[in-house]
Design an enzyme around this catalytic site. Structure first.
Site, PDB file in Angstrom:
ATOM      1  N   SER A 204       0.845  -1.189   0.000  1.00 46.70           N
ATOM      2  CA  SER A 204       0.000   0.000   0.000  1.00 46.70           C
ATOM      3  C   SER A 204       0.886   1.247   0.000  1.00 46.70           C
ATOM      4  O   SER A 204       1.706   1.401  -0.902  1.00 46.70           O
ATOM      5  CB  SER A 204      -0.950  -0.043   1.203  1.00 46.70           C
ATOM      6  OG  SER A 204      -1.953   0.908   1.067  1.00 46.70           O
ATOM      7  N   ASP A 429      -8.529  -5.998  -4.876  1.00 47.72           N
ATOM      8  CA  ASP A 429      -8.179  -4.798  -4.108  1.00 47.72           C
ATOM      9  C   ASP A 429      -9.342  -3.807  -4.165  1.00 47.72           C
ATOM     10  O   ASP A 429      -9.828  -3.465  -5.240  1.00 47.72           O
ATOM     11  CB  ASP A 429      -6.902  -4.163  -4.662  1.00 47.72           C
ATOM     12  CG  ASP A 429      -6.272  -3.194  -3.670  1.00 47.72           C
ATOM     13  OD1 ASP A 429      -7.003  -2.324  -3.141  1.00 47.72           O
ATOM     14  OD2 ASP A 429      -5.064  -3.287  -3.416  1.00 47.72           O
ATOM     15  N   HIS A 465      -6.988  -5.875  -0.535  1.00 49.83           N
ATOM     16  CA  HIS A 465      -5.879  -4.940  -0.371  1.00 49.83           C
ATOM     17  C   HIS A 465      -4.819  -5.482   0.589  1.00 49.83           C
ATOM     18  O   HIS A 465      -5.081  -5.652   1.769  1.00 49.83           O
ATOM     19  CB  HIS A 465      -6.414  -3.594   0.129  1.00 49.83           C
ATOM     20  CG  HIS A 465      -5.364  -2.511   0.137  1.00 49.83           C
ATOM     21  ND1 HIS A 465      -4.723  -2.095  -1.012  1.00 49.83           N
ATOM     22  CD2 HIS A 465      -4.845  -1.778   1.141  1.00 49.83           C
ATOM     23  CE1 HIS A 465      -3.856  -1.139  -0.704  1.00 49.83           C
ATOM     24  NE2 HIS A 465      -3.913  -0.928   0.594  1.00 49.83           N
TER      25      HIS A 465
END
Ligand code: NAG
Ligand code: NAG
Ligand code: NAG
Ligand code: NAG
Ligand code: NAG
Ligand code: NAG
Ligand code: CA
Length: 539
Positions: A204, A429, A465
């Protein structure tokens, strides 16, 4: 390279191969007093040896957890030398905190250096050094110029309401590179030798930080893991406000049960197009599900309780999140999300009743629009028109792409430095559109058709994610795969990943699959879907 003298010392003292340092300098201020960098002014330096220090906080935040907790058992402890440095840049008023952690005893040091990245607005902090130290690495981290609890409105704007550019640069890349340099310097001061290999590991924001290092400071690392990288920040951040904007323009804020009805219907329609009924749409290009096919359908909701009929506006909203933002006159602005990703991340609501719900936007995108673009933390976004949104989108690209976009496809410096990078991105995601990373990788390939020699991207079907989801999750294997590439030259033609097993042919609750380097596609070829050999990579 093994420094000759150190190797001899290691051999003489009968240490295991690879443990180069036999003794350390003292974990005290005097050892590190010459820590310094061009352009910075150190305002404080603290050095603290800690014995049996609990690592329980190590995965509390962004740290991707090199060593996960074992639920139910107490967190392991480490003997660690902590160094905390506070500094500013000459001529700036920024305040940056860098954190260094070194295995206190030379015998515990694996002769390598590893940094764990942050998440969201969190650049990193002291907890991020704990996992690496527990695994034997020397490590460092940075707060990126702002405290973990500071609101973006406080750190990203000056008192006059302008962008605080030095601090934004700190967050984006400057402080990250400085933490790496300081950490590696301290490592040498303590053990008397440079780290043999240096790694970056993040997801991320941590994946974006890794890509920032690859683009700007590749010589600092031998290998970089960039999971679900938040690259293209100037585009994906405003794109994350597309759902809330569209909801407001349409005047519709459906409860989450309605969003789930759309997701479930899309999965029901498209799951088996890839050959396996497993809740994963592995070949999204073959899925042509239309949100409008649900108009008129009734949904029974539990929380909030009641029945609700799907309207054309709800379908239009969901289709918009799947398609991604486009300008008022229909031009592509950014990528949307795959059908099997969780819509609630972008347009989730809290409800007082079935027909009274309010959207909570993705906080990064909400902050981005208010603080970074409108430059007013209390900016009222509910008055934005589509035209305003397009204007803010363009402003975002114009003002921030070179600062935090992290989308420069020219990796020639990295190629020359000999650094290797593995990026991976979950196809479910729900926060950072998977196809933005594909877009970046394609642009890298356009500049260098041989980029796979040093940079590979693996798409992970069914993974949300930074991990989790039904699917083929490589979180536990990616760093090891990178290290084998860097240290042994083992080229990662596949990336091992685990997924939830498919009943009834399974003998275990998990199954393994081998993800494929993009543009190869992970493809089912027939047979037991719980066997890795039933899948292959199709060029
Ligand atoms: C750390 O823990 C070990 C094992 O429990 C113990 O032998 C040792 O005395 C402790 N050291 C300190 C400094 O507390
Ligand atoms: C750390 O990760 C483990 C799983 O590896 C999880 O069970 C635990 O709740 C996490 N701890 C924190 C503080 O997030
Ligand atoms: C992402 O790109 C692939 C390949 O072009 C395409 O099949 C897929 O539909 C795209 N997904 C989204 C959400 O844009
Ligand atoms: C934002 O603007 C809308 C529309 O003008 C108004 O109804 C709402 O009360 C405003 N919200 C705040 C927090 O001022
Ligand atoms: C490199 O190869 C050796 C021998 O097969 C193996 O023991 C070692 O773990 C490998 N190193 C990495 C980082 O994979
Ligand atoms: C097989 O998979 C199902 C669904 O994932 C799971 O509930 C079940 O426990 C698994 N069976 C075995 C024997 O592990
Ligand atoms: Ca499937």
């Amino acid at each position: 390279m093994i420094p000759r003298v150190a190797a001899i010392v290691a051999a003489l003292s009968g240490l295991v191969p690879g443990a180069l340092a036999s003794r350390t300098a003292s974990c005290s201020k005097s050892t590190f007093k010459s820590l310094d960098l061009k352009g910075i002014k150190i305002t404080s330096l603290d050095v603290t040896p800690a014995h049996n220090y609990s690592t329980s906080g190590r995965n509390a935040t962004g740290g991707a957890g090199v060593i996960p907790d074992i639920p139910g058992s107490p967190a392991p402890t480490v003997d660690i030398c902590f160094i905390a440095i506070t500094y500013t840049h000459h001529g700036q008023k920024d305040v940056v905190n860098a954190y260094i952690g070194l295995p206190l005893n030379a015998k515990d040091w694996n002769s390598q250096f590893l940094m764990d990245g942050g998440g969201g607005w969190y650049a990193g902090g002291q907890p991020e050094v704990l996992s690496p130290v527990l695994a034997g690495y020397a490590s460092s981290s940075t707060d990126g110029g702002h405290g973990v609890t500071a609101s973006t409105g406080d750190w990203a704007l000056t008192k006059k309401g302008d962008i605080d550019w030095p601090t934004v640069w700190d967050f984006s890349s400057v402080a990250i590179a400085e933490a790496a340099i300081l950490g590696k310097m301290a490592t040498k001061m303590y053990y008397g030798s440079e780290p043999k290999y240096s790694y970056w590991h993040g997801c991320s924001t941590g994946g974006r930080q890794g890509h920032a290092m690859a683009q700007q400071y590749p010589e600092l690392f031998d290998g970089i893991v960039g999971g679900a990288p938040a690259v293209n920040w100037d585009k994906f951040a405003p794109a994350g406000f597309w759902g809330p904007l569209k909801a407001q323009l349409l005047g519709v804020q459906p409860p989450i049960c309605v969003l789930e009805a759309f997701t479930n219907a899309a999965i029901a329609a498209c799951d088996e197009l890839d050959g396996v009924k497993d809740g994963i749409i592995a070949l999204p290009g073959q899925c042509h599900f239309k949100a409008s096919s649900l108009i008129g359908q009734k949904v029974q909701c539990v929380e909030p309780n009641g029945e609700i009929t799907i309207t054309d506006k709800m379908a239009e909203l969901v289709a918009a999140v799947w398609d991604g933002p486009e300008s008022e006159n229909g031009r592509f602005e950014w990528y949307g999300f795959h059908y099997d990703s969780n819509l609630a991340a972008m347009i989730g609501t809290t409800c007082t009743s079935i027909d009274d719900c309010t959207i909570s936007p993705f906080f990064v995108s909400d902050d981005w629009v208010k603080v970074f673009l409108a430059r007013d933390p209390s900016f009222n976004t509910s008055t934005l028109t589509h035209q305003d949104y397009d204007r803010l989108f363009h402003q975002s690209v114009r003002q921030f792409s070179s600062v935090i976009g992290t989308e420069n496809p020219d990796l020639s410096k990295m190629r020359r430095a000999g650094t290797k990078m593995i990026a991976w991105h979950g196809m479910q995601d729900q926060l950072v559109p998977t196809n933005g990373t594909v877009d970046y990788y394609n642009r890298v390939l356009e500049l260098d058709s041989c980029a796979a020699d040093y940079y590979r991207l693996f798409l992970a079907p069914g993974v949300t994610h930074c991990g989790f989801g039904p699917g083929f999750d490589p979180v536990e294997t990616v760093l090891g795969t990178l290290k084998a590439w860097v240290e042994n030259g083992t080229v990662p033609d596949r990336l091992p990943a685990t997924a939830v097993a498919v009943a009834p042919s399974n003998t275990s609750t998990t199954r393994t699959g081998y993800l494929c380097p993009y543009p190869e596609v992970f493809t089912y070829t027939g047979g037991n879907p719980n066997e890795a050999s039933s899948f292959t990579c199709v060029k």
